[in-house]
Design an enzyme around this catalytic site. Structure first.
Site, PDB file in Angstrom:
ATOM      1  N   GLY A   4     -36.520 -50.535 -54.026  1.00  0.00           N
ATOM      2  CA  GLY A   4     -37.038 -50.706 -55.378  1.00  0.00           C
ATOM      3  C   GLY A   4     -38.495 -51.164 -55.361  1.00  0.00           C
ATOM      4  O   GLY A   4     -39.300 -50.757 -56.202  1.00  0.00           O
ATOM      5  N   THR A   5     -38.818 -51.980 -54.395  1.00  0.00           N
ATOM      6  CA  THR A   5     -40.193 -52.488 -54.276  1.00  0.00           C
ATOM      7  C   THR A   5     -41.174 -51.333 -54.097  1.00  0.00           C
ATOM      8  O   THR A   5     -42.220 -51.284 -54.762  1.00  0.00           O
ATOM      9  CB  THR A   5     -40.277 -53.454 -53.070  1.00  0.00           C
ATOM     10  N   SER A  62     -32.516 -49.148 -56.885  1.00  0.00           N
ATOM     11  CA  SER A  62     -32.365 -49.584 -55.493  1.00  0.00           C
ATOM     12  C   SER A  62     -30.890 -49.590 -55.103  1.00  0.00           C
ATOM     13  O   SER A  62     -30.058 -50.158 -55.819  1.00  0.00           O
ATOM     14  CB  SER A  62     -32.956 -50.992 -55.363  1.00  0.00           C
ATOM     15  N   CYS A 101     -35.699 -64.327 -53.840  1.00  0.00           N
ATOM     16  CA  CYS A 101     -36.992 -64.320 -53.161  1.00  0.00           C
ATOM     17  C   CYS A 101     -37.635 -65.696 -53.167  1.00  0.00           C
ATOM     18  O   CYS A 101     -38.425 -66.024 -52.298  1.00  0.00           O
ATOM     19  CB  CYS A 101     -37.938 -63.341 -53.845  1.00  0.00           C
TER      20      CYS A 101
HETATM   21  N1  PLP Z   1     -36.900 -55.327 -59.115  1.00  0.00           N
HETATM   22  C1  PLP Z   1     -35.921 -56.177 -59.419  1.00  0.00           C
HETATM   23  C2  PLP Z   1     -35.662 -56.511 -60.850  1.00  0.00           C
HETATM   24  C3  PLP Z   1     -35.129 -56.748 -58.415  1.00  0.00           C
HETATM   25  O1  PLP Z   1     -34.153 -57.593 -58.737  1.00  0.00           O
HETATM   26  C4  PLP Z   1     -35.400 -56.399 -57.072  1.00  0.00           C
HETATM   27  C5  PLP Z   1     -34.631 -57.010 -55.969  1.00  0.00           C
HETATM   28  O2  PLP Z   1     -34.318 -58.190 -55.976  1.00  0.00           O
HETATM   29  C6  PLP Z   1     -36.425 -55.495 -56.805  1.00  0.00           C
HETATM   30  C7  PLP Z   1     -37.156 -54.975 -57.848  1.00  0.00           C
HETATM   31  C8  PLP Z   1     -36.751 -55.075 -55.409  1.00  0.00           C
HETATM   32  O3  PLP Z   1     -35.810 -54.168 -54.924  1.00  0.00           O
HETATM   33  P1  PLP Z   1     -35.650 -53.943 -53.358  1.00  0.00           P
HETATM   34  O4  PLP Z   1     -34.902 -55.106 -52.826  1.00  0.00           O
HETATM   35  O5  PLP Z   1     -34.891 -52.662 -53.227  1.00  0.00           O
HETATM   36  O6  PLP Z   1     -37.024 -53.841 -52.799  1.00  0.00           O
END
Ligand code: PLP
Length: 382
Positions: free
Chosen positions: A70-71, A198, A326
């Site tokens: 997702g990042t 993700s 995080c």
């Molecule tokens: N966006 C949101 C709202 C999230 O909760 C997260 C993960 O905690 C991410 C983005 C990032 O996703 P990924 O862990 O796949 O990089």
């Protein structure tokens, strides 16, 4: 007893997803770019998963691109919309995930105008303020707002934001990492330009995500190299990850309503128990359907036990989170809780559920919490 109530951080991989992945870690190892039968087998598996993702959000398969997480998807949309589409202004919110916030900050450092919407104490976007920002300038604008906040669960009114974006000619990106597979999403009906998802948030594997890019807002690649993902995301594909994401999403979509009801009931059960049994409990964000049904952000009085509540729960075998994963453990205050002006003399703990959780687990967690905070005194009959 061991209890996992941290499903907003990540979810357990579905057994069925693993079973579909395993052949692509063993005998089906072909490179999808190869034209021989090994390659074709891998290619077909990727395209099958792409179809599932496209179907889940009512997109065309040509608008779905697999990424590493997702990042990456969020970085790609924000950074490449500036580069490729000439976005001059980004409107976002102070309680976005750091991968959005830091990408926006990077663009600000490059001279792109950035504006933050106001949010209320529940984490809800001030839609009128958003409109006033949109109205105030003709600059090419990207609005990037998350569908559900990952720490407090507050949901965005996608329809309202997309209507505003359409009215004022802005691009609309939504970080749907916490909602894909949990809520029906229709990118065509909602006129969303970009959406991020993700795998590991809906019982798929970690290290694989996707981005939806509307064909009318085509971006350039964030990662340069070969011609994978139709020239949009270079690098040999994470085939087993993509296959696992596809299977997990297919299951989530098939069972969505039943799972929603089950998890929403768990959340309601826990809230009622906490309200009935703790002397002083409140919540961050909404506890009704304006907040994500999988998440309860509980606010407790600060004392020497709740100060280190995540560690104390862990000792009792309970996995939960302070704010988001995080920031928890690093003792860095949550920007989300700061953004909604959560009281500093209280301690927030995020419990997030999955279909694997039970009411018995909630009973156990509440009993453990009762050892840490004042409990309600029962009225004694005379
Ligand atoms: N966006 C949101 C709202 C999230 O909760 C997260 C993960 O905690 C991410 C983005 C990032 O996703 P990924 O862990 O796949 O990089």
């Amino acid at each position: 007893m061991r209890v996992y109530f941290d499903n907003a951080a990540t979810t357990a991989l579905a057994r069925e997803a693993l079973d579909e992945m395993l052949p692509y870690l063993t005998e089906n190892f072909g490179n999808p770019s190869s034209i021989h039968s090994y390659g074709r087998k891998s290619r077909a598996a990727i395209e099958k998963a792409r179809k599932i993702v496209a179907g889940a959000i009512n997109a065309s398969s040509a608008e779905v691109f697999f990424t590493s997480c997702g990042t990456e998807s969020n970085n790609m949309v924000i950074k490449q919309s500036v580069k490729k589409l000439g976005v001059q202004r980004i409107i976002s919110s102070p309680i976005e995930h750091h991968c959005v916030l830091h990408s926006v900050q990077t663009e600000a450092g490059e001279g792109i105008k950035t504006e933050m919407v106001k949010i209320n104490s529940f984490g809800e976007v001030d839609y009128e303020y958003l409109e006033s920002l949109l109205k105030s300038s003709d600059e090419k604008t990207l609005v990037s707002l998350m569908h559900s906040n990952n720490e407090i669960g507050t949901l965005l009114d996608l329809e309202r934001v997309s209507a505003l974006c359409e009215l004022y000619g802005a691009y609309f990106h939504t970080d749907s990492v916490q909602t894909v597979g949990y809520y029906p999403i229709d990118v065509q009906k909602l006129k969303i330009h970009f959406l991020s998802g993700s795998g590991h948030k809906f019982h798929g594997p970690k290290g694989v995500g996707f981005v939806y890019i509307n064909s009318a807002a085509a971006l350039s690649p964030f990662i340069d190299g070969g011609s994978q993902e139709r020239n949009m995301r270079a690098g040999t594909e994470n085939i087993y990850g993509i296959v696992g994401l596809g299977k997990a999403l297919e299951m989530a979509i098939t069972d969505m309503e039943r799972t929603r009801q089950y998890i929403a009931e768990l959340r309601q059960y826990m809230k009622s128990k906490l309200d009935n049994e703790l002397a002083d409990v409140s919540y961050n964000g909404f506890t009704d359907d304006r907040g994500h049904y999988k998440l309860l952000s509980v606010s407790l009085p600060l004392n020497n036990k709740t100060d280190l509540i995540v560690f104390n729960l862990d000792i009792a075998g309970i996995a939960a989170s302070a704010g988001s994963a995080c920031t928890s453990g690093s003792e860095v205050g949550s920007h989300v809780l700061a953004g909604i002006n959560a009281p500093q003399d209280r301690k927030a703990v995020r419990f997030s559920f999955s279909k694997h959780n039970t009411k018995e687990e909630i009973d156990y967690v509440v009993e453990e919490l009762k050892k840490m905070v004042p409990v309600k005194q029962l009225a004694v009959a005379k």
